[in-house]
Motif scaffolding. Structure first.
Motif, PDB file in Angstrom:
ATOM      1  N   SER A  19      65.275  28.667  37.511  1.00  0.00           N
ATOM      2  CA  SER A  19      66.416  29.211  38.261  1.00  0.00           C
ATOM      3  C   SER A  19      67.154  30.264  37.443  1.00  0.00           C
ATOM      4  O   SER A  19      67.510  31.323  37.957  1.00  0.00           O
ATOM      5  CB  SER A  19      67.359  28.094  38.710  1.00  0.00           C
ATOM      6  OG  SER A  19      68.029  27.517  37.611  1.00  0.00           O
ATOM      7  N   GLU A  20      67.376  29.988  36.171  1.00  0.00           N
ATOM      8  CA  GLU A  20      68.030  30.967  35.297  1.00  0.00           C
ATOM      9  C   GLU A  20      67.153  32.203  35.118  1.00  0.00           C
ATOM     10  O   GLU A  20      67.629  33.333  35.151  1.00  0.00           O
ATOM     11  CB  GLU A  20      68.334  30.339  33.936  1.00  0.00           C
ATOM     12  CG  GLU A  20      69.330  29.210  33.979  1.00  0.00           C
ATOM     13  CD  GLU A  20      70.736  29.675  34.332  1.00  0.00           C
ATOM     14  OE1 GLU A  20      71.100  30.805  33.940  1.00  0.00           O
ATOM     15  OE2 GLU A  20      71.435  28.923  35.017  1.00  0.00           O
ATOM     16  N   ALA A  21      65.862  31.974  34.940  1.00  0.00           N
ATOM     17  CA  ALA A  21      64.933  33.077  34.696  1.00  0.00           C
ATOM     18  C   ALA A  21      64.763  33.965  35.927  1.00  0.00           C
ATOM     19  O   ALA A  21      64.555  35.172  35.792  1.00  0.00           O
ATOM     20  CB  ALA A  21      63.586  32.516  34.248  1.00  0.00           C
ATOM     21  N   LEU A  23      67.064  34.845  37.989  1.00  0.00           N
ATOM     22  CA  LEU A  23      68.180  35.797  37.938  1.00  0.00           C
ATOM     23  C   LEU A  23      67.908  36.897  36.919  1.00  0.00           C
ATOM     24  O   LEU A  23      68.142  38.078  37.189  1.00  0.00           O
ATOM     25  CB  LEU A  23      69.487  35.072  37.627  1.00  0.00           C
ATOM     26  CG  LEU A  23      70.021  34.180  38.744  1.00  0.00           C
ATOM     27  CD1 LEU A  23      71.182  33.330  38.235  1.00  0.00           C
ATOM     28  CD2 LEU A  23      70.452  35.024  39.946  1.00  0.00           C
ATOM     29  N   GLU A  24      67.404  36.499  35.758  1.00  0.00           N
ATOM     30  CA  GLU A  24      67.074  37.491  34.728  1.00  0.00           C
ATOM     31  C   GLU A  24      65.978  38.439  35.186  1.00  0.00           C
ATOM     32  O   GLU A  24      65.969  39.610  34.814  1.00  0.00           O
ATOM     33  CB  GLU A  24      66.629  36.798  33.437  1.00  0.00           C
ATOM     34  CG  GLU A  24      67.723  36.086  32.699  1.00  0.00           C
ATOM     35  CD  GLU A  24      67.224  35.460  31.411  1.00  0.00           C
ATOM     36  OE1 GLU A  24      66.490  36.134  30.660  1.00  0.00           O
ATOM     37  OE2 GLU A  24      67.555  34.288  31.174  1.00  0.00           O
ATOM     38  N   ALA A  25      65.049  37.927  36.014  1.00  0.00           N
ATOM     39  CA  ALA A  25      63.910  38.728  36.467  1.00  0.00           C
ATOM     40  C   ALA A  25      64.255  39.632  37.651  1.00  0.00           C
ATOM     41  O   ALA A  25      63.442  40.461  38.040  1.00  0.00           O
ATOM     42  CB  ALA A  25      62.745  37.812  36.825  1.00  0.00           C
ATOM     43  N   GLY A  26      65.443  39.452  38.244  1.00  0.00           N
ATOM     44  CA  GLY A  26      65.836  40.367  39.302  1.00  0.00           C
ATOM     45  C   GLY A  26      66.239  39.752  40.628  1.00  0.00           C
ATOM     46  O   GLY A  26      66.583  40.485  41.562  1.00  0.00           O
ATOM     47  N   ASP A  28      68.669  38.222  43.337  1.00  0.00           N
ATOM     48  CA  ASP A  28      70.093  38.478  43.556  1.00  0.00           C
ATOM     49  C   ASP A  28      70.917  37.198  43.598  1.00  0.00           C
ATOM     50  O   ASP A  28      72.107  37.207  43.316  1.00  0.00           O
ATOM     51  CB  ASP A  28      70.284  39.260  44.858  1.00  0.00           C
ATOM     52  CG  ASP A  28      69.727  40.662  44.732  1.00  0.00           C
ATOM     53  OD1 ASP A  28      70.287  41.448  43.963  1.00  0.00           O
ATOM     54  OD2 ASP A  28      68.708  40.959  45.394  1.00  0.00           O
ATOM     55  N   ALA A  67      59.632  35.553  36.140  1.00  0.00           N
ATOM     56  CA  ALA A  67      60.588  34.480  35.826  1.00  0.00           C
ATOM     57  C   ALA A  67      59.913  33.355  35.055  1.00  0.00           C
ATOM     58  O   ALA A  67      60.485  32.813  34.107  1.00  0.00           O
ATOM     59  CB  ALA A  67      61.203  33.949  37.116  1.00  0.00           C
ATOM     60  N   ILE A  70      59.570  34.406  31.491  1.00  0.00           N
ATOM     61  CA  ILE A  70      60.864  34.329  30.800  1.00  0.00           C
ATOM     62  C   ILE A  70      61.203  32.884  30.460  1.00  0.00           C
ATOM     63  O   ILE A  70      61.689  32.580  29.375  1.00  0.00           O
ATOM     64  CB  ILE A  70      61.982  34.958  31.673  1.00  0.00           C
ATOM     65  CG1 ILE A  70      61.785  36.464  31.782  1.00  0.00           C
ATOM     66  CG2 ILE A  70      63.361  34.617  31.123  1.00  0.00           C
ATOM     67  CD1 ILE A  70      62.648  37.130  32.847  1.00  0.00           C
ATOM     68  N   ALA A  71      60.920  31.972  31.421  1.00  0.00           N
ATOM     69  CA  ALA A  71      61.247  30.553  31.225  1.00  0.00           C
ATOM     70  C   ALA A  71      60.244  29.843  30.325  1.00  0.00           C
ATOM     71  O   ALA A  71      60.493  28.718  29.887  1.00  0.00           O
ATOM     72  CB  ALA A  71      61.303  29.844  32.580  1.00  0.00           C
TER      73      ALA A  71
END
Length: 79
Positions: A19-21, A23-26, A28, A67, A70-71
């Motif tokens: 979920s956090e990743a 957002l980081e990946a784009g 909204d 994402a 990233i995670a």
């Protein structure tokens, strides 16, 4: 603006990380909810539903793959 909704069901730990990743990946917007009958509690073995909103032009596979990278988890299957 048109939106794309991506919904995934995962175990709690990877769901939080993804979920956090997202957002980081784009994405909204991202929300998490329990899949249990009582969403206020999370019992052992319950899964989490991750719902992300992104612009309709976004490639959902690429967003989820980015994402997951990233995670630090394997990309979850969806379709």
């Amino acid at each position: 603006m048109a939106w794309l909704q991506i919904t995934l069901e995962l175990d709690p730990a990877p769901a939080e990380a993804l979920s956090e990743a997202l957002l980081e990946a784009g994405a909204d917007s991202v929300s998490l909810e329990s899949t249990s009958n009582d969403p206020a509690t999370l019992e052992p073995g319950d899964r989490m539903r991750v719902m992300a909103l992104a612009a309709s032009a976004v490639d959902p596979g690429a967003l989820v793959a980015a994402a997951a990278a990233i995670a630090g988890i394997s990309p979850p299957a969806f379709g």
